[in-house]
Design a protein around this motif. Structure first.
Motif, PDB file in Angstrom:
ATOM      1  N   PRO A 105     -35.056 -14.888  51.835  1.00  0.00           N
ATOM      2  CA  PRO A 105     -35.086 -14.452  53.136  1.00  0.00           C
ATOM      3  C   PRO A 105     -35.741 -12.933  53.243  1.00  0.00           C
ATOM      4  CG  PRO A 105     -32.976 -15.168  52.327  1.00  0.00           C
ATOM      5  CD  PRO A 105     -33.686 -15.110  51.149  1.00  0.00           C
ATOM      6  N   TYR A 106     -35.446 -12.165  51.905  1.00  0.00           N
ATOM      7  CA  TYR A 106     -36.290 -10.706  52.318  1.00  0.00           C
ATOM      8  C   TYR A 106     -37.617 -11.125  52.158  1.00  0.00           C
ATOM      9  CZ  TYR A 106     -37.573  -6.186  50.949  1.00  0.00           C
ATOM     10  OH  TYR A 106     -38.071  -5.062  50.997  1.00  0.00           O
ATOM     11  N   GLN A 107     -38.073 -11.637  51.209  1.00  0.00           N
ATOM     12  CA  GLN A 107     -39.676 -11.955  50.899  1.00  0.00           C
ATOM     13  C   GLN A 107     -40.369 -12.635  52.336  1.00  0.00           C
ATOM     14  OE1 GLN A 107     -41.552 -10.870  48.429  1.00  0.00           O
ATOM     15  NE2 GLN A 107     -39.556  -9.904  47.836  1.00  0.00           N
ATOM     16  N   GLU A 108     -39.541 -13.531  52.978  1.00  0.00           N
ATOM     17  CA  GLU A 108     -40.131 -14.008  54.326  1.00  0.00           C
ATOM     18  C   GLU A 108     -40.237 -13.033  55.327  1.00  0.00           C
ATOM     19  OE1 GLU A 108     -38.262 -18.362  54.260  1.00  0.00           O
ATOM     20  OE2 GLU A 108     -37.021 -16.849  54.992  1.00  0.00           O
ATOM     21  N   LYS A 109     -39.340 -11.967  55.441  1.00  0.00           N
ATOM     22  CA  LYS A 109     -39.337 -10.659  56.319  1.00  0.00           C
ATOM     23  C   LYS A 109     -40.635  -9.912  56.048  1.00  0.00           C
ATOM     24  CE  LYS A 109     -34.598 -10.657  57.610  1.00  0.00           C
ATOM     25  NZ  LYS A 109     -33.354  -9.994  57.494  1.00  0.00           N
ATOM     26  N   ARG A 110     -40.525  -9.607  54.831  1.00  0.00           N
ATOM     27  CA  ARG A 110     -41.906  -8.677  54.247  1.00  0.00           C
ATOM     28  C   ARG A 110     -42.950  -9.334  54.293  1.00  0.00           C
ATOM     29  NH1 ARG A 110     -41.294  -3.636  53.838  1.00  0.00           N
ATOM     30  NH2 ARG A 110     -42.638  -3.270  52.006  1.00  0.00           N
ATOM     31  N   ILE A 111     -43.230 -10.361  54.254  1.00  0.00           N
ATOM     32  CA  ILE A 111     -44.583 -11.347  54.584  1.00  0.00           C
ATOM     33  C   ILE A 111     -44.984 -11.306  55.859  1.00  0.00           C
ATOM     34  CG2 ILE A 111     -45.864 -13.408  54.157  1.00  0.00           C
ATOM     35  CD1 ILE A 111     -45.596 -11.931  51.543  1.00  0.00           C
ATOM     36  N   ALA A 112     -44.029 -11.423  56.700  1.00  0.00           N
ATOM     37  CA  ALA A 112     -44.198 -11.342  58.242  1.00  0.00           C
ATOM     38  C   ALA A 112     -44.519 -10.195  58.507  1.00  0.00           C
ATOM     39  CB  ALA A 112     -42.897 -11.834  58.846  1.00  0.00           C
ATOM     40  N   LYS A 113     -44.043  -8.982  58.027  1.00  0.00           N
ATOM     41  CA  LYS A 113     -44.518  -7.740  58.231  1.00  0.00           C
ATOM     42  C   LYS A 113     -45.873  -7.517  57.712  1.00  0.00           C
ATOM     43  CE  LYS A 113     -43.437  -2.803  57.557  1.00  0.00           C
ATOM     44  NZ  LYS A 113     -42.491  -1.695  57.264  1.00  0.00           N
ATOM     45  N   LEU A 114     -46.269  -7.752  56.615  1.00  0.00           N
ATOM     46  CA  LEU A 114     -47.709  -7.766  56.104  1.00  0.00           C
ATOM     47  C   LEU A 114     -48.623  -8.456  56.815  1.00  0.00           C
ATOM     48  CD1 LEU A 114     -48.995  -6.569  53.784  1.00  0.00           C
ATOM     49  CD2 LEU A 114     -48.630  -8.904  52.585  1.00  0.00           C
ATOM     50  N   LYS A 115     -48.295  -9.614  57.360  1.00  0.00           N
ATOM     51  CA  LYS A 115     -49.246 -10.273  58.375  1.00  0.00           C
ATOM     52  C   LYS A 115     -49.512  -9.520  59.482  1.00  0.00           C
ATOM     53  CE  LYS A 115     -48.398 -15.189  56.805  1.00  0.00           C
ATOM     54  NZ  LYS A 115     -47.579 -16.257  57.230  1.00  0.00           N
ATOM     55  N   SER A 116     -48.383  -8.961  60.179  1.00  0.00           N
ATOM     56  CA  SER A 116     -48.537  -8.136  61.526  1.00  0.00           C
ATOM     57  C   SER A 116     -48.841  -6.870  61.104  1.00  0.00           C
ATOM     58  CB  SER A 116     -47.017  -8.094  62.231  1.00  0.00           C
ATOM     59  OG  SER A 116     -46.153  -6.901  61.229  1.00  0.00           O
ATOM     60  N   MET A 117     -49.035  -6.065  60.019  1.00  0.00           N
ATOM     61  CA  MET A 117     -49.302  -4.736  59.908  1.00  0.00           C
ATOM     62  C   MET A 117     -50.949  -4.761  59.503  1.00  0.00           C
ATOM     63  SD  MET A 117     -48.172  -1.979  56.965  1.00  0.00           S
ATOM     64  CE  MET A 117     -49.157  -0.480  56.793  1.00  0.00           C
ATOM     65  N   LYS A 118     -51.369  -5.765  58.698  1.00  0.00           N
ATOM     66  CA  LYS A 118     -52.773  -5.812  58.051  1.00  0.00           C
ATOM     67  C   LYS A 118     -53.110  -4.498  57.819  1.00  0.00           C
ATOM     68  CE  LYS A 118     -54.001  -9.973  61.051  1.00  0.00           C
ATOM     69  NZ  LYS A 118     -55.041 -10.202  62.048  1.00  0.00           N
ATOM     70  N   PRO A 119     -52.825  -3.814  56.739  1.00  0.00           N
ATOM     71  CA  PRO A 119     -53.110  -2.690  56.273  1.00  0.00           C
ATOM     72  C   PRO A 119     -54.302  -2.643  55.634  1.00  0.00           C
ATOM     73  CG  PRO A 119     -51.480  -3.853  54.910  1.00  0.00           C
ATOM     74  CD  PRO A 119     -51.503  -4.527  55.797  1.00  0.00           C
ATOM     75  N   ASN A 120     -55.053  -1.646  55.420  1.00  0.00           N
ATOM     76  CA  ASN A 120     -56.410  -1.488  54.650  1.00  0.00           C
ATOM     77  C   ASN A 120     -56.391  -1.983  53.361  1.00  0.00           C
ATOM     78  OD1 ASN A 120     -56.592   0.917  56.987  1.00  0.00           O
ATOM     79  ND2 ASN A 120     -58.504   0.165  56.681  1.00  0.00           N
ATOM     80  N   PHE A 121     -55.199  -1.633  52.630  1.00  0.00           N
ATOM     81  CA  PHE A 121     -55.018  -2.030  51.140  1.00  0.00           C
ATOM     82  C   PHE A 121     -53.478  -2.115  51.005  1.00  0.00           C
ATOM     83  CE2 PHE A 121     -56.248   2.317  51.332  1.00  0.00           C
ATOM     84  CZ  PHE A 121     -55.362   3.204  50.741  1.00  0.00           C
ATOM     85  N   TYR A 122     -53.322  -2.970  50.112  1.00  0.00           N
ATOM     86  CA  TYR A 122     -51.900  -3.309  49.875  1.00  0.00           C
ATOM     87  C   TYR A 122     -51.824  -3.714  48.553  1.00  0.00           C
ATOM     88  CZ  TYR A 122     -52.719  -7.889  51.235  1.00  0.00           C
ATOM     89  OH  TYR A 122     -53.458  -9.264  51.169  1.00  0.00           O
ATOM     90  N   CYS A 123     -50.436  -3.745  47.843  1.00  0.00           N
ATOM     91  CA  CYS A 123     -50.152  -4.274  46.718  1.00  0.00           C
ATOM     92  C   CYS A 123     -49.227  -5.230  46.560  1.00  0.00           C
ATOM     93  CB  CYS A 123     -49.931  -3.099  45.532  1.00  0.00           C
ATOM     94  SG  CYS A 123     -49.126  -3.533  44.073  1.00  0.00           S
ATOM     95  N   LEU A 124     -49.263  -6.484  45.909  1.00  0.00           N
ATOM     96  CA  LEU A 124     -48.256  -7.653  45.825  1.00  0.00           C
ATOM     97  C   LEU A 124     -47.979  -7.433  44.411  1.00  0.00           C
ATOM     98  CD1 LEU A 124     -49.786 -10.567  47.783  1.00  0.00           C
ATOM     99  CD2 LEU A 124     -47.984  -8.691  48.433  1.00  0.00           C
TER     100      LEU A 124
END
Length: 304
Positions: free
Chosen positions: A252-271
């Motif tokens: 559940p936490y991962q689903e929320k964080r991936i959704a945030k990542l999709k909406s934010m679209k940062p210049n760069f990020y780390c998985l």
């Protein structure tokens, strides 16, 4: 400095942790089970492939890609005939061959400036760093040659001893996982700041908590010794363009964080893989789907 004409090579460190010979060698040299922590070596997500896809899509200013790995490894999907790709094995740039073989990313990082042919300015990326939208070079390097230093709270001058065990606490791990813009001669000079600790790190077959971490040392070095050519980026400024995400087994936490990542679209990020030795396969599938949906088109560096 005309940044539009500046050559910026990209350096990745990568290893195929599933390779039988690599496993055999690492088991031979290990002293304890933590030495072969699967999170450090496995790649369930083909992160390097997707990172390069993101690089080609969003970073038009890169010059050439160097993939640093253990001999004789090569990513099976990689088109090594591409003019802008080069595999570099450890024995090609380690000055002291007594430090080989190594399974210690910190030892490898300490030698990056020795890669044959590397550009004066280059960017170091872990294979789990990705770009989420068009990213200008000016985020990392100004027209006056000033290098951005990420990983501080308010732009402090990091007044602590770099090799102190407290460093990991002060060093803000949650915001330090960022692309690192390096000037080759600065990286070389940095090795003389704590030479005994650097040598101890290079001798270590596996990463230890007391080893020097070159990317952290570089930030310390730049702000302390190259203040004219560095600028500390404050935490809240970094968070506007970067996201650090730990992949855990909590679906559940991962689903929320991936959704945030999709909406934010940062210049760069780390998985960052933090799934221990028993990954939740539903989470694995979630992340795999995210990567394929976000970067569906093969890069020119992949075999057809």
């Amino acid at each position: 400095m005309d940044t539009s004409k500046q050559k910026i090579d990209i350096v990745y460190t990568w290893v195929d942790g599933a390779d039988g010979e690599f496993i055999k060698a690492s088991q031979h040299y290990k002293n304890k089970s933590e030495d072969v922590n699967p999170e450090r070596f496995r790649d369930m997500y083909d992160m390097l492939k997707y990172s390069i896809r993101s690089l080609e899509k969003y970073v038009p200013w890169f010059n050439k890609i160097y993939i640093v790995t253990q001999r004789p490894q090569v990513p099976e999907w990689l088109d090594t005939s591409h003019s802008k790709i080069q595999i570099v094995h450890h024995d090609e740039f380690f000055e002291n061959k007594e430090h080989l073989p190594t399974f210690n990313c910190l030892s490898i990082e300490s030698y990056l400036h020795k890669i044959p042919g590397i550009s004066e300015y280059f960017m170091y990326l872990n294979d789990d760093f990705l770009f989420g939208k068009a990213t200008p070079l000016e985020l990392f390097l100004s027209s006056k040659g000033v290098i951005s230093v990420f990983g501080t709270i308010m732009g402090e001058n990091l007044p602590f001893r770099i090799y102190d065990r407290k460093f990991d606490i002060i060093g803000l791990g949650l915001v330090e996982h960022c692309p690192l813009l390096i000037k080759r001669n600065y990286w070389a000079d940095m090795m003389h700041v704590h030479p005994d600790e650097i040598e101890e790190t290079r001798r270590g077959k596996f990463r230890m908590g007391y080893h020097i971490r070159p990317p952290k040392l570089y930030k310390y070095y730049m702000l302390k010794y190259q203040g004219k050519y560095s600028r500390a980026i404050k935490l809240w400024s970094l968070k506007k363009v970067n996201m650090f995400h730990k992949i855990t087994n909590n679906l559940p936490y991962q689903e929320k964080r991936i959704a945030k990542l999709k909406s934010m679209k940062p210049n760069f990020y780390c998985l960052n893989d933090d799934q221990k030795d028993n990954p939740n396969m539903k989470v694995v599938k979630l992340v795999q789907n995210y990567l394929q949906e976000t970067y569906p088109n093969p890069s020119s560096f992949e075999k057809t």
